[in-house]
Design a protein around this motif. Structure first.
Motif: not given
Lengths: 371, 371
Positions: B175-176, B179, B182-183, B186-187, B190, B209
């Protein structure tokens, strides 16, 4: 817990039978989940058949069937389609017809015209009728298990928000703050955000559903945050507005007080038996009288549960009344173009006054904090 | 760029006219976006009418109409419904009828039975016909602007993945890691992840998946990562499998080599004019011969664009052929229950051999890295 799902299916079946239906096909995913539990593969449909209940799942690359292809937990048979591209709804209709059904109630508000036609072709002797929003109706009033999931979801959102407020905010972008909130939600045990997190600063503040930008938090800004956690499929919502810097401006205090008063009026209107439109009106009227009536959103709140936006709607045109154990949001907001605005949003559960009135799930303070 | 949207609408209108249609209603959101550009409010529909093109948008709490309620950028009129609860499709049908249309082509694969019926009731003199997947067909072949968005999306995903590989992985949870990816996406710019990021370790590795869990990365694990970026609405995909620790086990090397060879065969089969099913077969055959044919996913790749999973499908039952400038994924994977597996996934654009063959957008190495 699996008994709860069987009981929900039994309730739906009773309703169908009372309406003369022999079999029902549930295709909307939140409805399938409500009746079968979590872990249902994407695209699966539930057949409540004349002989058996069957969950029919497509073979998708995103889900791997258990070895053997089907299994039978209690009374729910699971059938995985062998190849790609088949519509599980067609296979379910087939099964219903093979089990002797002559009619099948389907969710016409969810099935597309093309799928409906394919369904009719797959089982030409079945008469297709409309199930309507029967499952959504069942979902309105939540049981204890559901409410405790919502309670935990609200706790997680409050926690993530509380931690963020302790960190330095000035100079950070809306996008970064939103990502950090979502990371904290998951850190604390959420299955994910309930919806895309809103962080709106300065002129963006107070806008509903604002998509975070690269704008940085500045002294004197209003900062509106809206977030929610998904916990075991149940979704809540909390929204707050803060002011950045030592002391808010006069217009900020006035606007905040008006939205706060409106939100309180909405919360206080949440009693079993209240008309949904009256909750909207109670909230809206306060803003109207304060001179902020123009440009208000079309509704002041909505139900939450397996979806972040479900029945009931708290809107001027809404029909229906509130029942006990219905969780809803109350979320008035005002946005003054060019200046910003305020939005305050809570998730509450409607309760009778004898039980203490509405249960507030999101307990982050609604004082105007200067951060 | 706005001319490109007008040109796409003109192309669709020509097709409709050739099929005898007078007006078309586009309701599927990716299709509306394709024809009108980004920033379209959620739930908006596009009417290609006999007299004018109109984007009809619902009044939702998630979107604030521009002052005045409607505006006219070039030839596209925008109409925002005044109240909540109205269906923009009904208002659009009304407009089409008022402008003299006698028939209206609608997306029967997207409209629900209930909406279709309401539409018919809103404009009873209109004959409703099926537009089919006409817009999806237009979307298959991408223009330069679209491909450069995909190229940037791929670069962002490669970048996020590359940075993660330089950090310490052992002991961190799926999970980490998801995340963090994804961070980073965006950084780097995106608009968000293209789909929920997959991080799968040890026995989870190789699963398509897979939803990230709290399992921690351990020495000796396979680690499968699948991610993608959304850049201006365009979505790409990259997937890689690594091994954790100084040297992979023999079974890991053998499995990796087989999936790698299969993926290469799939990439090499991407030529204009190739049947989609042949690309699937070329990929699948390599795994079959290596003894990994059992439990393969139903398809070896798919198109990408405004949706992460769009036409064409690269599957045994797929019809149709590849054209130049069609971006697709090639993503075979093998998962051995209890042990884990390998998945390798690229986004490529089909190009003629004279132009150098398929253009690889996701350039992260496919060597088996031991991290």
């Amino acid at each position: 817990m699996s008994q709860a799902y069987a009981a929900r299916r039994a309730r739906l079946r009773d309703q169908c039978a009372a309406a003369g239906g022999e079999a029902a096909l549930v295709s909307r995913s939140a409805n399938v989940r409500y009746l079968c539990g979590g872990g249902v593969p994407p695209g699966a449909v539930l057949l409540l058949g004349p002989v058996q209940d069957v969950l029919v799942a497509p073979l998708t690359p995103l889900w791997e069937p258990l070895p053997g292809g089907s299994y039978h937990p209690e009374d729910l048979r699971i059938l995985v389609l062998p190849g790609e591209g088949g519509d599980p709804a067609g296979a379910a209709a087939d099964l219903a017809a093979a089990d002797g059904a002559e009619s099948l109630a389907v969710e016409e508000h969810h099935l597309t015209v093309a799928r409906h036609r394919a369904l009719a072709a797959a089982a030409p002797r079945l008469r297709l009728v409309d199930l309507g929003r029967a499952v959504e109706q069942l979902r309105l009033v939540k049981d204890d298990e559901e409410i405790s999931c919502l309670r935990i979801a609200a706790e997680l959102a409050d926690q993530a928000l509380g931690e963020l407020l302790e960190s330095i905010l000035v100079g950070r972008t809306e996008r970064h703050l939103a990502l950090e909130l979502e990371r904290r939600l998951v850190d604390h045990g959420a299955d994910g955000p309930a919806f895309p997190t809103v962080v709106a600063t300065g002129p963006n503040s107070g806008r509903a559903g604002h998509t975070p930008t690269d704008r940085r938090v500045e002294e004197g800004d209003f900062l509106t945050i809206g977030l929610g956690a998904d916990y075991r499929g149940y979704r809540c919502e909390v929204g707050r507005t803060f002011v950045i810097g030592p002391s808010p401006a006069t217009w900020q205090v006035e606007l905040y007080d008006a939205v706060f008063a409106a939100q309180r009026a909405g919360r206080e209107a949440l009693v079993p038996g209240a008309a949904c439109r009256d909750v909207d009106r109670a909230t809206r009227q306060v803003l109207d009288s304060a001179g902020f009536g123009e440009g208000l959103g079309p509704r002041m709140g909505h139900g939450v549960g397996l979806e972040i936006d479900e029945d009931p709607r708290l809107a001027p045109s809404a029909m229906g009344k509130l029942d006990a154990c219905v969780p809803v949001t109350v979320e008035p907001g005002v946005h003054l173009p060019g200046r910003g605005g305020v939005r305050i949003d809570d998730t509450l559960v409607v309760r009778p006054e004898a039980d203490g009135g509405p249960e507030l799930l999101t307990i982050t303070t609604k004082e105007l904090l200067a951060l």
